[in-house]
Design an enzyme around this catalytic site. Structure first.
Site, PDB file in Angstrom:
ATOM      1  CD  GLU A  45      -2.539   1.653   0.153  1.00  0.00           C
ATOM      2  OE1 GLU A  45      -2.392   2.806  -0.307  1.00  0.00           O
ATOM      3  OE2 GLU A  45      -3.294   0.807  -0.357  1.00  0.00           O
ATOM      4  N   GLY A  64      -7.107   0.721   3.694  1.00  0.00           N
ATOM      5  CA  GLY A  64      -8.541   0.983   3.579  1.00  0.00           C
ATOM      6  C   GLY A  64      -8.972   1.534   2.242  1.00  0.00           C
ATOM      7  N   GLY A  65      -8.014   2.018   1.448  1.00  0.00           N
ATOM      8  CA  GLY A  65      -8.338   2.499   0.107  1.00  0.00           C
ATOM      9  C   GLY A  65      -9.195   3.753   0.095  1.00  0.00           C
ATOM     10  CB  THR A  66     -11.074   5.315  -2.710  1.00  0.00           C
ATOM     11  OG1 THR A  66      -9.941   5.437  -3.574  1.00  0.00           O
ATOM     12  CG2 THR A  66     -11.987   6.521  -2.907  1.00  0.00           C
ATOM     13  CB  CYS A  67     -14.244   2.707   0.712  1.00  0.00           C
ATOM     14  SG  CYS A  67     -15.768   2.584   1.678  1.00  0.00           S
ATOM     15  CG  HIS A  91     -49.381   1.910   9.502  1.00  0.00           C
ATOM     16  ND1 HIS A  91     -49.458   2.548   8.272  1.00  0.00           N
ATOM     17  CD2 HIS A  91     -49.883   2.773  10.418  1.00  0.00           C
ATOM     18  CE1 HIS A  91     -50.006   3.732   8.445  1.00  0.00           C
ATOM     19  NE2 HIS A  91     -50.271   3.906   9.752  1.00  0.00           N
TER      20      HIS A  91
END
Length: 461
Positions: free
Chosen positions: A33, A38-41, A445
């Site tokens: 890395e 964790g990358g872009t996210c 509901h």
């Protein structure tokens, strides 16, 4: 030259879980890395932006509270505090991902930039200096994508923002000019408008979110313009110039007429481009398309046996959940003897404007192009009890169905909790639940989901 069983380039949403799984399966594994785990996210995408979106929504709700009988005389947007909260959450997620890797036996984490030197060999320029030579029988590329920078005169002379650098702002721009009227640009545009910026969106196409049905685009335009976001379609920015005062003048051509617009900041959001340049894929013999996307087959393998590409770097739908699904397909095929592929997998997505825009499967436009015999049903959120009660009736639900088989072929939802509503319909599609069953299904509901009864009652069988 250090030998591994498997090497993963890029610690994104496919790379991290794949590395842990490979190591747990007894494979001596390395994950490389160049920036953050964790990358872009985690670092520049989902996590920070949705954190900021939540702050922006709170500002919007405060501004609209009088309609619900709650009068808030004054509130202040504290941008440094908003940024601090965002940074803390990003670090929490990033540190959690990195700790998970560090605690995995049989796994080496290497921080640096990888470049192929041969078929399955590579050199890594280490972030702390020096160089490392690696090789492996299995290689997985998960390097993602970055902002595409268009060729606009003067763009390089201003301190333009990208979807990454805008996250570092600790102040509210006076006037944010956004190049691009799709998902990234619209999320940031609405966000900063709610923080207090004047916002102008410039889109080359005839409408924003042009990949969606026309009525979806029209509804989203109406929603954003109601918040006083200026949207210029059929428009291109031909020149940018920074004045001594620090202001930026943009020359914009709209319907062949040229005019100037002054702003304080420019965000480039016209698309993404794969991060493949530094990989030196030629040395590995890996083929790419004309845009630099790595070419893969339906099992995500490149033209070189044993080398795979996962996530945004291969092109196609650029979503975190697709990247993660890529990992599950590759791992299960290689180590659980499955025979999975990417053909016909569902592509759900959600744009986190407020209200959300979510979609799964076919839309009306695609159904017409394919000349399918379908019916389209639509239910305004103004007819949804829960929406009326919460005071937000913007948007609508829309579904495309096959009247013969009664199958749901696709759905698009603009509305509060639009992504969750869409996911219910996705589950129905996956499980073969037909619309005539949903029509009379008993929902609690008053949920948003309950209005799926009314959506499908409108179909005349």
């Amino acid at each position: 030259m250090k030998q591994y069983d498997a090497i993963i380039i890029g610690a994104g949403q496919a790379g991290v879980p794949l590395a842990k799984k490979l190591a747990a399966a007894g494979k001596k594994t390395a994950i490389i890395e160049k920036r953050f785990i964790g990358g872009t996210c985690i670092n520049d995408g989902c996590t920070p932006t949705k954190t900021l979106v939540s702050s922006a929504k709170m500002a919007y709700q405060a501004s609209q509270s009088a309609a619900l009988g709650i009068k808030i005389k004054k509130f202040r947007v504290d941008m440094p505090a908003i940024k601090k909260r965002k940074d803390e959450i990003v670090h929490q997620f990033r540190d959690g991902a990195q700790n998970g890797l560090e605690q995995t036996k049989n796994l080496d984490i290497i921080f640096g930039e990888a470049s192929f030197t041969g078929n399955k060999t590579m050199s890594v320029q280490l972030n702390d200096g020096g160089e490392s030579e690696l090789k492996a029988k299995l290689i997985f590329i998960n390097t993602g994508a970055k902002t595409f920078i268009p060729d606009v005169e003067g763009l390089g002379d201003i301190d333009y923002l990208t979807s990454t650098s805008i996250l570092d702002l600790d102040h509210v721009p006076e006037h944010l000019l956004i190049i691009g009227g799709n998902y990234i640009g619209l999320e940031f545009g609405q966000m900063f408008r709610r923080f207090g910026s004047k916002v102008t969106v410039v889109e080359r196409a005839s409408r924003i979110v042009s990949r969606e049905d026309e009525d979806i685009s029209e509804e989203m335009t109406e929603i954003l313009e109601a918040e006083k976001i200026n949207i210029l379609t059929n428009s291109t920015i031909t020149k940018l110039k920074k004045k001594k005062s620090g202001k930026i003048t943009a020359t914009i051509t709209t319907d062949r007429e040229e005019h100037n617009l002054k702003c304080s900041h420019v965000l480039v959001a016209v698309g993404r481009t794969p991060q493949t340049e530094a990989l030196n894929l030629v040395k590995a013999g890996v083929k790419t398309d004309e845009r630099g996307n790595i070419a893969v087959n339906s099992k995500l393998e490149t033209n070189v046996k044993g080398i795979y590409a996962l996530g945004d770097v291969k092109g196609g739908p650029a979503f975190t959940h697709i990247s993660y699904n890529d990992y599950t397909i590759v791992y299960r095929n290689l180590f659980e003897k499955e025979d999975l592929n990417t053909n016909d997998r569902p592509i759900p997505y959600c744009m986190f404007t407020d209200p959300q825009l979510a979609r799964i499967g076919l839309d009306e436009t695609e159904a017409k192009k394919q000349k399918l015999n379908v019916k389209t049903v639509k239910l305004p959120m103004a007819y949804v009890a829960r929406a009326i009660e919460t005071g937000d009736t913007r948007g609508f639900m829309k579904a495309v169905v096959d009247p013969k088989t009664k199958k749901i072929l696709g759905a698009t939802v603009i509305g509060e909790q639009g992504g969750e509503i869409m996911t219910i319909l996705q589950m129905a599609m996956e499980g073969g639940i037909t619309y005539d069953r949903i029509r009379y299904c008993v929902f609690a509901h008053p949920l948003y989901a309950e209005s799926l009864n009314n959506l499908f009652i409108a179909i005349e069988d």
